[in-house]
Design a protein around this motif. Structure first.
Motif, short mmCIF file in Angstrom:
data_model
loop_
_atom_site.label_atom_id
_atom_site.label_comp_id
_atom_site.label_asym_id
_atom_site.label_seq_id
_atom_site.Cartn_x
_atom_site.Cartn_y
_atom_site.Cartn_z
N SER A 171 21.05 48.55 55.89
CA SER A 171 20.44 49.29 54.78
C SER A 171 20.27 48.38 53.57
O SER A 171 19.28 48.49 52.83
CB SER A 171 21.29 50.50 54.41
N MET A 172 21.21 47.48 53.35
CA MET A 172 21.09 46.52 52.25
C MET A 172 19.91 45.60 52.46
O MET A 172 19.16 45.28 51.52
CB MET A 172 22.38 45.72 52.12
N ASN A 173 19.71 45.18 53.71
CA ASN A 173 18.56 44.32 54.02
C ASN A 173 17.25 45.07 53.84
O ASN A 173 16.26 44.51 53.35
CB ASN A 173 18.67 43.80 55.45
N ALA A 174 17.23 46.35 54.23
CA ALA A 174 16.02 47.15 54.07
C ALA A 174 15.67 47.30 52.60
O ALA A 174 14.50 47.16 52.19
CB ALA A 174 16.21 48.52 54.72
N ALA A 175 16.68 47.59 51.77
CA ALA A 175 16.45 47.74 50.33
C ALA A 175 16.00 46.42 49.72
O ALA A 175 15.10 46.39 48.87
CB ALA A 175 17.72 48.24 49.65
N SER A 176 16.60 45.33 50.15
CA SER A 176 16.24 44.01 49.62
C SER A 176 14.79 43.65 49.97
O SER A 176 14.02 43.20 49.12
CB SER A 176 17.19 42.96 50.19
N LYS A 177 14.44 43.87 51.22
CA LYS A 177 13.09 43.54 51.67
C LYS A 177 12.03 44.32 50.90
O LYS A 177 11.04 43.76 50.43
CB LYS A 177 12.98 43.84 53.17
N LEU A 191 21.69 55.92 50.42
CA LEU A 191 21.05 55.53 49.16
C LEU A 191 20.12 54.34 49.35
O LEU A 191 18.96 54.35 48.91
CB LEU A 191 22.12 55.18 48.13
N ASN A 192 20.64 53.29 49.97
CA ASN A 192 19.83 52.09 50.18
C ASN A 192 18.59 52.38 51.01
O ASN A 192 17.50 51.88 50.73
CB ASN A 192 20.67 51.01 50.87
N THR A 193 18.75 53.19 52.06
CA THR A 193 17.65 53.44 52.98
C THR A 193 16.55 54.30 52.35
O THR A 193 15.36 54.00 52.49
CB THR A 193 18.16 54.11 54.27
N ILE A 194 16.94 55.37 51.66
CA ILE A 194 15.91 56.24 51.08
C ILE A 194 15.17 55.53 49.95
O ILE A 194 13.95 55.72 49.76
CB ILE A 194 16.50 57.59 50.59
N GLU A 212 13.40 59.66 61.88
CA GLU A 212 12.24 58.77 61.72
C GLU A 212 12.51 57.72 60.63
O GLU A 212 12.17 56.55 60.78
CB GLU A 212 11.02 59.60 61.36
N LEU A 213 13.12 58.16 59.53
CA LEU A 213 13.44 57.23 58.44
C LEU A 213 14.39 56.15 58.91
O LEU A 213 14.15 54.95 58.68
CB LEU A 213 14.09 58.02 57.29
N PHE A 214 15.48 56.53 59.58
CA PHE A 214 16.47 55.55 60.02
C PHE A 214 15.91 54.60 61.08
O PHE A 214 16.22 53.41 61.09
CB PHE A 214 17.71 56.27 60.55
N GLU A 215 15.09 55.12 61.97
CA GLU A 215 14.49 54.27 62.99
C GLU A 215 13.49 53.29 62.38
O GLU A 215 13.43 52.12 62.78
CB GLU A 215 13.81 55.13 64.06
N VAL A 217 22.04 58.41 65.53
CA VAL A 217 22.07 59.49 64.54
C VAL A 217 22.72 60.72 65.15
O VAL A 217 23.62 61.34 64.55
CB VAL A 217 20.65 59.84 64.04
N GLU A 218 22.27 61.09 66.34
CA GLU A 218 22.82 62.28 67.00
C GLU A 218 24.31 62.13 67.28
O GLU A 218 25.08 63.09 67.19
CB GLU A 218 22.04 62.55 68.29
N SER A 219 24.73 60.92 67.60
CA SER A 219 26.16 60.68 67.85
C SER A 219 26.98 60.91 66.59
O SER A 219 28.10 61.44 66.64
CB SER A 219 26.38 59.26 68.37
N ARG A 220 26.43 60.53 65.46
CA ARG A 220 27.15 60.71 64.20
C ARG A 220 27.25 62.18 63.82
O ARG A 220 28.25 62.60 63.23
CB ARG A 220 26.48 59.89 63.09
N VAL A 221 26.24 62.96 64.12
CA VAL A 221 26.33 64.40 63.90
C VAL A 221 27.49 64.96 64.72
O VAL A 221 28.31 65.74 64.21
CB VAL A 221 25.01 65.11 64.28
N GLU A 222 27.59 64.55 65.98
CA GLU A 222 28.67 65.02 66.85
C GLU A 222 30.04 64.59 66.33
O GLU A 222 30.99 65.38 66.31
CB GLU A 222 28.47 64.50 68.28
#
Length: 695
Positions: free
Chosen positions: A163-169, A463-466, A542-545, A555-560
Motif C-alpha cells: 500500500s505504501m508503494n501504491a501511494a508513492s507511485k 488509508l494508503n490504498t484509497i 476491485e480496489l485491492f486487486e 480479502v475473503e480470507s481476512r473477512v473470515e
C-alpha cells in the motif's frame, strides 16, 4: 542521567552502524535497492549478514529470528542460533545471506481464513530491508514479511508495504504535473498509544482481566473521572518510574517515544512517538505495546491495552496521525500560509476527501473489533459514522472554490493572554475537534477510530490504498490540461461538491449528528459483525486487486479471520463470565445473604427487631434469582452459537444474543456487588483497581 543520544538506537542495526561496518559499495547498493524497492543479490546479502552477525555477537546475542506480524495482530518469532558445526566437532558462529533473506516458520497454526489447510504447513518469511534489524532478549530480530508456500499473504507487513508503494507511485505521478520530481513519497504515521496501569496483585485476583483483558463485572466506583483531575495531572512516582524505564527500553530500540501524560480516566495514560515512515511506525508500535507490558511487570504493575477495560470510564484508543512526505522531506499536507493558492495541497486534499467518502466502509472495517465496539459512539471516542473535520479556514476555502468566489484569506491573529507579562500567542487557523473520526490537524490527518490493541497496519493499508486510487485518478484527469491552475480549481470544485457530505465540523457525539448523517447517506455501522461483510464487497475487492494489495481470495480470507476472531472473543468473555459467576460471585452473594438471614433469626430470638438485615437479604435474594436465570440463558446462548456453521451468522448471533445476555447478567451482578459486604468478595472492586496504584 542517561546520555540519551548515545542510548538512542544502541540496539539497532541502523544507518550509522551500516556506514561503519559495511563496505561503501555494499552500503550504496543496499540504499539503492531500498529506494527502488528491488531485491538485493545474494553476494550483497552475505556481506550484510556477516556484518549483522558480528555486531549482534558483540552485543551478547547467540540467536537470530525472523520477526514477523501474522494475522493474530501481534508479532511472532522463531529463534535460531548462530552456531554451525565444523569438521573437528566444534562450532563456529555463522550467519549467511540466505538466512538473512529467507526463513521458514511453520505456517499451519496461524490464522489463514481458509487459504491454507491445517496439514499445509510450509510458510516463508522474507527480509524487509526498509525496517532496521534490532536486538531484543539477546536475539537479533530481523523484520520480515510472511507468506504461504503458494504465495498467499499471511501477514500485515506485506500488504502494508504494498500500500505504501501504491501511494508513492500515485503521488509521484501527480507531483510531476506540479514540477516536483521525487524518487519516492512516503506515508508517515505517529500513533498515539493509550493504556491503563493496574496493580499486578489486584490483577491476579480478577479472572476477567487475566483471561480477557477487560472487566466483565464491576459496580461503579464512588469516584471515577467526574472531577477531570487525572487528565494531564501530576504523574504518580510509581508510574513515572515505569515511564522512565519504558522510555529507556524504547530509545535503545530506536523508537521515537516523545510525549507521555495522564489521560482522562483514572489509571489511564498515553505515550506518543514522533512521526516516521508507516512500516517502521507499525513495527515500533508493536514493540511499544510489548515493552509496555514487560516493563510494567518490573514495577509490580500490569499494562491493560484493551479498548474498554472498565465500564463507566473512558476506554483507550490509538490516534493514527497520518501524512504524506517526499523522500526529500516535503510534507504534502502542509497547506502553507495561503492554502487557497496552494494548488498542490488543494489537489491532495480533494483526493483525500473523495477517498474517505467513497471508501468510508473500508475505513470503518479497518477499526472493527469486539473491543473497539465498546468505544465507538460511546461519547468518549469518535462515533462509528466516518466523517472528516477540516476546520474553519479549509472549509471556507473549499466553499469559496465551489461557489466560484475569491477567498481573501484570514490575516494571522494572536491571543493576548495578559497585558505585557506574557507574550501574545499565535492563533492557529482552526480549532481541533476530538469528536471527529478523521480530523485535519494542521499538516496531517488524525484517524481517531483505532482501538488501543490494534496493529496500525490494517488502517494504514486502507488509508494508503484509497488515497492512491484517487491520486492516480486525479493525475490522469490533470495530465493533459492546457491550463493546470484552472484545471485544478475545476477538479477541486467538482470533487468537493460531489463529496462534501463527508465533511462535518460539529459535535460528533450528538444524536442530531446521527440523524444528519443518515440524511446525508453516510453509513452507521455500529458493530463489527455489521461492518466486516463490507470488506468483501465487489468495489473493495476491485480496489485491492487493482493496486496489488490483496487478491480476492486474500480479502475473503481476512473477512473470515476477523469474523472468527470476533466470535471467539465473545465466546471467551461469556465463558469467563459464567466461570466467575459460579465460582466467585454467586458463592459470595449467597454467603452474605445467609449471614444476613442468620442475623435476622438471631435478633428475633433475642427479642430484637430485625430491620435492614431482612430487607437487604430479600433484595440480594431476588438479585441472586435474576443472576442465576441470566446465567442459564447465557449458557444456552453459548451452546446455540457454537452450533452455527456460517461465520457471518454466528458473529451476528454472538452480538445480538450472547452479548445481550452478558449485559443482563452483568447488570444484576453489579447491583448485587454494590450491596455485598467487602469481605465476601474475593476480587478487587473498581475503586481498588482504578485508584490502587499508590505513590
Amino acid at each position: 542521567m542517561n546520555d540519551v543520544p548515545k542510548l538512542f538506537g544502541s540496539l539497532v542495526f541502523n544507518e550509522s552502524v551500516m556506514k561503519d561496518r559495511l563496505p561503501t559499495a555494499t552500503y550504496k547498493a543496499y540504499k539503492a535497492a531500498v529506494l527502488a524497492g528491488t531485491p538485493l543479490n545474494l553476494e550483497i546479502a552475505n556481506i550484510i549478514a556477516n556484518a549483522m552477525k558480528d555486531w549482534a555477537l558483540e552485543h551478547g546475542c547467540t540467536h537470530f529470528t525472523h520477526w514477523f506480524q501474522p494475522m493474530t495482530g501481534i508479532t511472532a518469532e522463531k529463534h535460531e542460533s548462530f552456531i554451525s558445526p565444523t569438521a573437528e566437532g566444534r562450532v563456529i558462529m555463522d550467519f549467511s545471506g540466505k538466512e538473512l533473506i529467507q526463513g521458514e516458520p511453520d505456517a499451519s497454526s496461524f490464522p489463514s481464513g481458509g487459504l491454507r489447510a491445517t496439514f499445509e504447513a510450509r510458510g516463508y518469511t522474507a527480509w524487509d530491508p526498509t525496517s532496521y534489524a534490532f536486538i531484543k532478549d539477546n536475539c537479533l530480530c530481523i523484520p520480515t514479511a510472511f507468506c504461504s508456500y503458494t504465495g498467499e499473504v499471511l501477514d500485515k507487513k506485506t500488504p502494508l508495504l504494498r500500500s505504501m508503494n501504491a501511494a508513492s507511485k500515485a503521488a509521484c505521478k501527480l507531483l510531476k504535473l506540479f514540477g516536483i520530481d521525487t524518487i519516492r513519497v512516503n506515508s508517515t504515521v505517529g500513533p498515539e498509544q493509550e493504556y491503563f496501569l493496574v496493580d499486578k496483585k489486584m490483577w491476579e485476583k480478577r479472572k476477567d482481566l487475566v483471561y480477557t483483558g477487560r472487566t466483565l463485572f464491576g459496580a461503579k466506583s464512588p469516584r471515577g473521572q467526574e472531577l477531570d483531575d487525572h487528565y494531564f495531572g501530576i504523574i504518580k512516582q510509581r508510574v513515572l518510574s515505569f515511564m522512565k524505564d519504558l522510555d529507556d527500553e524504547l530509545w535503545k530500540l530506536g523508537v521515537l517515544a516523545k510525549t507521555e501524560h495522564n489521560e482522562v480516566a483514572p489509571a489511564q495514560h498515553e505515550l506518543a512517538p514522533i512521526f516516521t515512515t508507516t512500516n517502521v511506525a507499525s513495527d515500533h508500535n508493536q514493540l511499544m505495546m510489548e515493552f509496555m507490558k514487560r516493563v510494567a511487570l518490573r514495577h509490580g504493575l500490569v499494562c491493560l491495552l484493551h479498548e474498554k477495560p472498565f465500564d463507566g470510564v473512558n476506554g483507550s484508543g490509538k490516534h493514527n496521525n497520518w501524512s504524506l512526505s517526499t523522500e526529500e522531506g516535503l510534507n504534502l499536507l502542509d497547506p502553507g500560509k495561503e492554502p487557497y493558492k496552494n494548488l498542490r495541497f488543494l489537489t491532495f486534499l480533494a483526493a483525500i476527501i473523495k477517498a474517505v467518502d467513497e471508501y468510508q466502509d473500508l475505513l470503518r472495517v479497518s477499526v472493527a473489533s469486539a473491543g473497539n465496539d465498546h468505544r465507538l459512539g460511546a461519547n468518549e471516542a469518535p462515533p462509528a459514522i466516518v466523517s472528516m473535520f477540516l476546520g474553519t479556514e479549509l472549509t471556507a476555502v473549499l466553499e469559496a472554490i465551489a461557489a466560484d468566489k475569491v477567498y481573501n484569506g484570514n490575516p494571522e491573529s494572536y491571543i493576548k493572554v495578559s497585558d505585557d507579562t506574557i507574550p501574545a500567542l499565535v492563533k492557529d487557523n482552526t480549532d481541533r475537534n476530538r469528536t471527529s473520526p478523521f480530523a485535519f490537524t494542521g499538516n496531517k490527518f488524525e484517524f481517531r477510530m483505532l482501538g488501543s490493541m490494534f496493529s496500525i497496519a490494517g488502517p494504514n493499508i486502507v488509508l494508503n490504498t484509497i488515497v492512491a486510487e484517487e491520486l492516480d485518478e486525479f493525475a490522469d484527469k490533470l495530465a493533459d490540461a492546457p491550463d493546470l491552475e484552472a484545471a485544478v480549481y475545476d477538479l477541486v470544485k467538482e470533487t468537493y461538491k460531489a463529496h462534501k457530505r463527508i465533511v462535518f465540523n460539529g459535535n460528533g457525539y450528538t444524536d442530531e449528528w446521527v440523524e444528519e448523517a443518515a440524511k446525508r447517506g453516510l453509513l452507521n455501522l455500529k458493530s463489527t459483525p455489521e461492518a466486516l461483510p463490507y470488506l468483501g464487497h465487489a468495489k473493495n475487492i476491485e480496489l485491492f486487486e487493482k493496486h496489488n494489495i490483496f487478491t480476492k481470495a486474500e480479502v475473503e480470507s481476512r473477512v473470515e479471520i476477523l469474523l472468527e476472531n470476533y466470535s471467539t472473543t465473545i465466546s471467551i468473555e461469556a465463558a469467563t463470565m459464567l466461570d466467575m459467576f459460579h465460582k466467585d460471585i454467586l458463592p459470595a452473594v449467597t454467603a452474605y445473604t445467609e449471614d444476613l438471614t442468620k442475623a435476622v433469626l438471631d435478633k428475633k430470638a433475642a427479642g430484637v427487631s430485625a430491620g435492614f438485615e431482612g430487607a437487604l437479604a430479600d433484595k440480594l435474594s431476588k438479585l441472586g434469582g435474576e443472576m442465576y436465570a441470566s446465567s442459564l440463558k447465557l449458557e444456552d446462548g453459548l451452546k446455540e452459537a457454537a452450533e452455527i456453521g456460517d461465520s457471518e451468522k454466528q458473529a451476528l448471533y454472538y452480538h445480538d444474543t450472547v452479548l445481550e445476555e452478558m449485559g443482563k447478567l452483568r447488570s444484576a451482578v453489579d447491583a448485587a456487588e454494590a450491596l455485598t459486604g467487602g469481605k465476601y468478595l474475593d476480587y478487587p472492586t473498581y475503586g481498588e483497581l482504578l485508584f490502587g496504584v499508590n505513590e
